[in-house]
Motif scaffolding. Sequence first.
Motif, PDB file in Angstrom:
ATOM      1  N   LEU A  22      31.491  31.865  34.163  1.00  0.00           N
ATOM      2  CA  LEU A  22      32.456  32.356  35.139  1.00  0.00           C
ATOM      3  C   LEU A  22      33.191  31.227  35.854  1.00  0.00           C
ATOM      4  CD1 LEU A  22      33.598  34.909  36.459  1.00  0.00           C
ATOM      5  CD2 LEU A  22      31.773  34.748  38.165  1.00  0.00           C
ATOM      6  N   LYS A  25      35.497  25.439  34.473  1.00  0.00           N
ATOM      7  CA  LYS A  25      36.862  25.456  33.934  1.00  0.00           C
ATOM      8  C   LYS A  25      37.288  24.035  33.577  1.00  0.00           C
ATOM      9  CE  LYS A  25      37.443  29.834  35.305  1.00  0.00           C
ATOM     10  NZ  LYS A  25      37.139  30.895  34.435  1.00  0.00           N
ATOM     11  N   ALA A  31      40.536  28.101  31.444  1.00  0.00           N
ATOM     12  CA  ALA A  31      39.246  28.331  30.785  1.00  0.00           C
ATOM     13  C   ALA A  31      39.037  27.331  29.648  1.00  0.00           C
ATOM     14  CB  ALA A  31      39.190  29.752  30.239  1.00  0.00           C
ATOM     15  N   GLN A  36      36.764  33.576  28.057  1.00  0.00           N
ATOM     16  CA  GLN A  36      35.613  33.078  28.816  1.00  0.00           C
ATOM     17  C   GLN A  36      35.180  34.094  29.880  1.00  0.00           C
ATOM     18  OE1 GLN A  36      36.070  29.003  30.016  1.00  0.00           O
ATOM     19  NE2 GLN A  36      34.464  29.133  31.565  1.00  0.00           N
ATOM     20  N   ASP A  37      36.133  34.726  30.557  1.00  0.00           N
ATOM     21  CA  ASP A  37      35.792  35.730  31.563  1.00  0.00           C
ATOM     22  C   ASP A  37      35.122  36.948  30.927  1.00  0.00           C
ATOM     23  OD1 ASP A  37      36.735  34.175  33.638  1.00  0.00           O
ATOM     24  OD2 ASP A  37      38.697  35.155  33.705  1.00  0.00           O
ATOM     25  N   ALA A  40      31.552  36.022  30.433  1.00  0.00           N
ATOM     26  CA  ALA A  40      30.873  36.079  31.733  1.00  0.00           C
ATOM     27  C   ALA A  40      30.586  37.521  32.127  1.00  0.00           C
ATOM     28  CB  ALA A  40      31.710  35.382  32.807  1.00  0.00           C
ATOM     29  N   ALA A  41      31.575  38.400  31.971  1.00  0.00           N
ATOM     30  CA  ALA A  41      31.389  39.820  32.300  1.00  0.00           C
ATOM     31  C   ALA A  41      30.331  40.454  31.406  1.00  0.00           C
ATOM     32  CB  ALA A  41      32.708  40.569  32.184  1.00  0.00           C
ATOM     33  N   LEU A  90      36.483  32.095  43.398  1.00  0.00           N
ATOM     34  CA  LEU A  90      37.635  32.349  42.536  1.00  0.00           C
ATOM     35  C   LEU A  90      38.759  33.109  43.258  1.00  0.00           C
ATOM     36  CD1 LEU A  90      35.671  33.357  39.309  1.00  0.00           C
ATOM     37  CD2 LEU A  90      36.903  31.212  39.721  1.00  0.00           C
ATOM     38  N   ILE A 143      35.677  40.509  37.763  1.00  0.00           N
ATOM     39  CA  ILE A 143      35.582  39.420  36.785  1.00  0.00           C
ATOM     40  C   ILE A 143      36.651  39.584  35.705  1.00  0.00           C
ATOM     41  CG2 ILE A 143      34.162  38.403  34.950  1.00  0.00           C
ATOM     42  CD1 ILE A 143      31.696  39.153  36.710  1.00  0.00           C
ATOM     43  N   LEU A 144      36.831  40.812  35.257  1.00  0.00           N
ATOM     44  CA  LEU A 144      37.791  41.096  34.182  1.00  0.00           C
ATOM     45  C   LEU A 144      39.214  41.289  34.700  1.00  0.00           C
ATOM     46  CD1 LEU A 144      35.638  43.542  32.048  1.00  0.00           C
ATOM     47  CD2 LEU A 144      36.199  41.148  31.538  1.00  0.00           C
ATOM     48  N   ARG A 145      39.366  41.191  36.012  1.00  0.00           N
ATOM     49  CA  ARG A 145      40.679  41.377  36.643  1.00  0.00           C
ATOM     50  C   ARG A 145      41.310  42.698  36.185  1.00  0.00           C
ATOM     51  NH1 ARG A 145      39.105  36.340  36.090  1.00  0.00           N
ATOM     52  NH2 ARG A 145      39.679  34.746  37.580  1.00  0.00           N
TER      53      ARG A 145
END
Length: 187
Positions: A22, A25, A31, A36-37, A40-41, A90, A143-145
């Motif tokens: 997460l 960077k 990333a 990458q996110d 992390a998710a 973040l 996290i995934l926006r």
Amino acid sequence: MNLPNTLTLIRIAMIPLFMAFLLVKMPDGTAYFPYQDFVAAGIFSLASATDGLDGYFARKLKQVTNLGKFLDPLADKLLVSAALIALVELNLVSAWIVWIILAREFAVTGLRAIAAAEGVVISASKLGKLKTVTQIIAIALLILRDWPLSTLNIHIAQPMIYLALIMTIISGVDYIMKSKQLFVRSK
């Protein structure tokens, strides 16, 4: 070491891996690799899923232990706290929201410690479990926006974190109200 406690320890061990994916960077803030996110998710979601599995197996296999009673809520708090603090870093969630959520967690943990000293067990309530589910969903969406909904210009992560905050407050008040007799007992 039984299966439920092993799952709990795996959840704890996944936290640094989740945090690395997460937060780490490139120097320019991009990333290290595509998606990458998403990784992390995925790690966060997998770790969160072990919470339900360890409890299920502990009851089904009759392997409820004092170690598990200690580690399971600790693992939950470590995972959610790490995720929320990283999301503040973040700039995806406000620090005041995270402070309220963490304050509730500390308060309920302290309440459980007082109860344990009095020989009283405070089990997780349905409101507490609902609070956890809303927090996990909100964190994953942040996290995934909001992906995949963001592709349709639908953004629900921020409303979800506010719902998680409301559930956090309600469940915290519920725990305190149900435990008020602990505060009025005479010595």
